[in-house]
Design a protein around this motif. Structure first.
Motif, PDB file in Angstrom:
ATOM      1  N   ASN A  64       2.813  -9.611  -7.634  1.00 12.35           N
ATOM      2  CA  ASN A  64       3.423  -9.748  -8.958  1.00 12.35           C
ATOM      3  C   ASN A  64       4.240  -8.520  -9.348  1.00 12.35           C
ATOM      4  O   ASN A  64       4.532  -8.313 -10.530  1.00 12.35           O
ATOM      5  CB  ASN A  64       2.338 -10.015 -10.006  1.00 12.35           C
ATOM      6  N   SER A  65       4.594  -7.708  -8.351  1.00 14.10           N
ATOM      7  CA  SER A  65       5.457  -6.546  -8.584  1.00 14.10           C
ATOM      8  C   SER A  65       6.892  -6.891  -8.223  1.00 14.10           C
ATOM      9  O   SER A  65       7.156  -7.810  -7.439  1.00 14.10           O
ATOM     10  CB  SER A  65       4.966  -5.352  -7.759  1.00 14.10           C
ATOM     11  N   LYS A  66       7.834  -6.136  -8.770  1.00 10.75           N
ATOM     12  CA  LYS A  66       9.247  -6.476  -8.639  1.00 10.75           C
ATOM     13  C   LYS A  66       9.944  -5.812  -7.461  1.00 10.75           C
ATOM     14  O   LYS A  66      11.034  -6.241  -7.060  1.00 10.75           O
ATOM     15  CB  LYS A  66       9.976  -6.105  -9.935  1.00 10.75           C
ATOM     16  N   SER A  71       5.485  -1.958  -6.691  1.00 11.71           N
ATOM     17  CA  SER A  71       4.202  -2.357  -6.134  1.00 11.71           C
ATOM     18  C   SER A  71       3.349  -1.139  -5.790  1.00 11.71           C
ATOM     19  O   SER A  71       2.154  -1.093  -6.115  1.00 11.71           O
ATOM     20  CB  SER A  71       4.420  -3.202  -4.876  1.00 11.71           C
ATOM     21  N   ALA A  72       3.938  -0.153  -5.143  1.00 10.07           N
ATOM     22  CA  ALA A  72       3.214   1.053  -4.748  1.00 10.07           C
ATOM     23  C   ALA A  72       2.689   1.804  -5.969  1.00 10.07           C
ATOM     24  O   ALA A  72       1.523   2.213  -6.009  1.00 10.07           O
ATOM     25  CB  ALA A  72       4.125   1.958  -3.917  1.00 10.07           C
ATOM     26  N   LEU A  73       3.543   1.984  -6.966  1.00 11.56           N
ATOM     27  CA  LEU A  73       3.147   2.710  -8.175  1.00 11.56           C
ATOM     28  C   LEU A  73       2.053   1.977  -8.938  1.00 11.56           C
ATOM     29  O   LEU A  73       1.090   2.590  -9.412  1.00 11.56           O
ATOM     30  CB  LEU A  73       4.362   2.935  -9.077  1.00 11.56           C
ATOM     31  N   THR A 113      -3.516   3.602  -1.439  1.00 11.63           N
ATOM     32  CA  THR A 113      -2.997   2.396  -2.081  1.00 11.63           C
ATOM     33  C   THR A 113      -1.490   2.482  -2.322  1.00 11.63           C
ATOM     34  O   THR A 113      -0.830   1.444  -2.430  1.00 11.63           O
ATOM     35  CB  THR A 113      -3.705   2.134  -3.428  1.00 11.63           C
ATOM     36  N   PHE A 114      -0.953   3.683  -2.386  1.00 11.36           N
ATOM     37  CA  PHE A 114       0.498   3.825  -2.599  1.00 11.36           C
ATOM     38  C   PHE A 114       1.278   3.286  -1.397  1.00 11.36           C
ATOM     39  O   PHE A 114       2.102   2.373  -1.555  1.00 11.36           O
ATOM     40  CB  PHE A 114       0.869   5.282  -2.884  1.00 11.36           C
ATOM     41  N   PRO A 115       1.044   3.803  -0.166  1.00 14.16           N
ATOM     42  CA  PRO A 115       1.786   3.230   0.980  1.00 14.16           C
ATOM     43  C   PRO A 115       1.404   1.778   1.259  1.00 14.16           C
ATOM     44  O   PRO A 115       2.249   0.984   1.687  1.00 14.16           O
ATOM     45  CB  PRO A 115       1.413   4.144   2.148  1.00 14.16           C
ATOM     46  N   MET A 116       0.132   1.421   1.034  1.00 14.49           N
ATOM     47  CA  MET A 116      -0.270   0.038   1.291  1.00 14.49           C
ATOM     48  C   MET A 116       0.415  -0.911   0.307  1.00 14.49           C
ATOM     49  O   MET A 116       0.830  -2.016   0.682  1.00 14.49           O
ATOM     50  CB  MET A 116      -1.793  -0.095   1.186  1.00 14.49           C
ATOM     51  N   GLY A 117       0.564  -0.474  -0.940  1.00 15.17           N
ATOM     52  CA  GLY A 117       1.266  -1.295  -1.923  1.00 15.17           C
ATOM     53  C   GLY A 117       2.743  -1.433  -1.590  1.00 15.17           C
ATOM     54  O   GLY A 117       3.341  -2.496  -1.782  1.00 15.17           O
ATOM     55  N   PHE A 118       3.323  -0.362  -1.076  1.00 16.58           N
ATOM     56  CA  PHE A 118       4.741  -0.370  -0.717  1.00 16.58           C
ATOM     57  C   PHE A 118       4.995  -1.340   0.445  1.00 16.58           C
ATOM     58  O   PHE A 118       5.875  -2.208   0.368  1.00 16.58           O
ATOM     59  CB  PHE A 118       5.183   1.043  -0.329  1.00 16.58           C
ATOM     60  N   VAL A 119       4.216  -1.190   1.506  1.00 13.88           N
ATOM     61  CA  VAL A 119       4.387  -2.049   2.681  1.00 13.88           C
ATOM     62  C   VAL A 119       3.989  -3.483   2.369  1.00 13.88           C
ATOM     63  O   VAL A 119       4.651  -4.443   2.782  1.00 13.88           O
ATOM     64  CB  VAL A 119       3.562  -1.510   3.871  1.00 13.88           C
TER      65      VAL A 119
END
Length: 298
Positions: A64-66, A71-73, A113-119
């Motif tokens: 649900n991120s744009k 997403s990462a943030l 969670t930052f890199p995992m959210g990004f990828v």
């Protein structure tokens, strides 16, 4: 059904205020479940000690991120808020120091969670290679499923809801994330394969609930002195095994038990002259109750 799932996994307006409220609620709820005595050793408390629900939270935020950065943030901030609250709530109520001890174990996960959210955001592209991003998450939850299923078998119905939760979410993720029928089908096959493998491993592995020392000869409050000439047995042998051994560290004989499941039975200690000492034994998930009943013979 699939349409509703896809709405949840990508159709929500996840603003920053909503994310922060979500993080606060998740943290406080988890801290509460960790403290409630009625929740201990149940599926409701599992959120405070395992990852399966947090994986769901992370994927919901990602989907649900744009953008990858968004997403990462959002993943990072969500865990940066929720995880300290779990321990701070317990510290405030119980005057403990969990934040300065246990929380440090979560710091690395929070950073990751930052890199995992990004990828992870690139799963939204719906391409086949998105399954390569999702697969480790499915396997990770699959490991949790295996652990919970093992607990259910040994201590039914404890952790049954957690086992079902893992099983359902493993199947839901590929169905909800990917719109392409071929990719979705491949993802469901992968999910089903993971569940099948984990189930087979769990059902075929040699189980040991836990092992412990039930009695120490010199410490038995009823004055029973025993050694390796005595014998011991459980009325319900399916619950485990008991054995009298000499412990070098204790420098005495002790009654060692290996439990395979929880339940209620009796322990009988028999002397060489035929005297028997009977105990009521209640085996729980991580502890036991042992009460003397009677002595006969001799």
């Amino acid at each position: 059904m699939v349409h509703k799932l896809q709405k949840l996994f990508g159709g929500l307006n996840l603003t920053w205020p909503r994310l922060i409220i979500f993080a606060v609620i998740a943290g406080l709820y988890t801290g509460l479940m960790a403290m409630l005595e009625i929740a201990k050793e149940t599926s409701f408390a599992d959120i405070s000690i395992s990852f399966e629900v947090w994986v769901l939270f992370g994927i919901l935020i990602i989907m649900n991120s744009k953008s990858p950065l968004d997403s990462a943030l959002k993943c990072f901030v969500f865990f940066l808020i929720s995880q300290p609250l779990v321990y701070l709530l317990q510290d405030v109520i119980h005057h403990s120091r969990l934040f300065f001890t246990y929380y440090r174990n979560w710091v690395l996960w929070t950073v990751l969670t930052f890199p995992m959210g990004f990828v992870g955001w690139y799963m939204k592209k719906g391409k086949w290679w998105g399954l390569l991003i999702l697969a480790p998450m499915l396997a990770f939850v699959g490991i949790h499923y295996m652990g919970f299923l093992s607990s259910v078998i040994m201590d039914f119905p404890h952790h049954l809801l957690s086992a079902i939760f893992c099983m359902v979410t493993i199947l839901v993720y590929p169905a909800a994330i990917f719109e392409d029928p071929k990719v979705r089908r491949l993802g469901l096959i992968l999910a089903a394969l993971i569940l099948a493998v984990m189930t087979v491993i769990t059902l075929t592995q040699k189980r040991e609930f836990y092992n412990t020392i039930l009695l120490v000869s010199s410490e038995d409050e009823d004055g029973v002195r025993f050694d390796d000439t005595y014998s011991a047995a459980l009325t319900d042998a399916s619950m485990g095994t008991v054995e009298i051994i000499y412990d070098e560290n204790l420098e005495d004989y002790c009654l060692h038990a290996i439990f395979r499941k929880s339940g209620t039975t009796q322990l009988t200690l028999t002397a060489p002259d035929g005297t028997t000492y009977v105990y009521d034994l209640v085996v729980k998930q991580s502890t036991y109750d042992l009460e003397p009943v009677n002595q006969t013979g001799g």
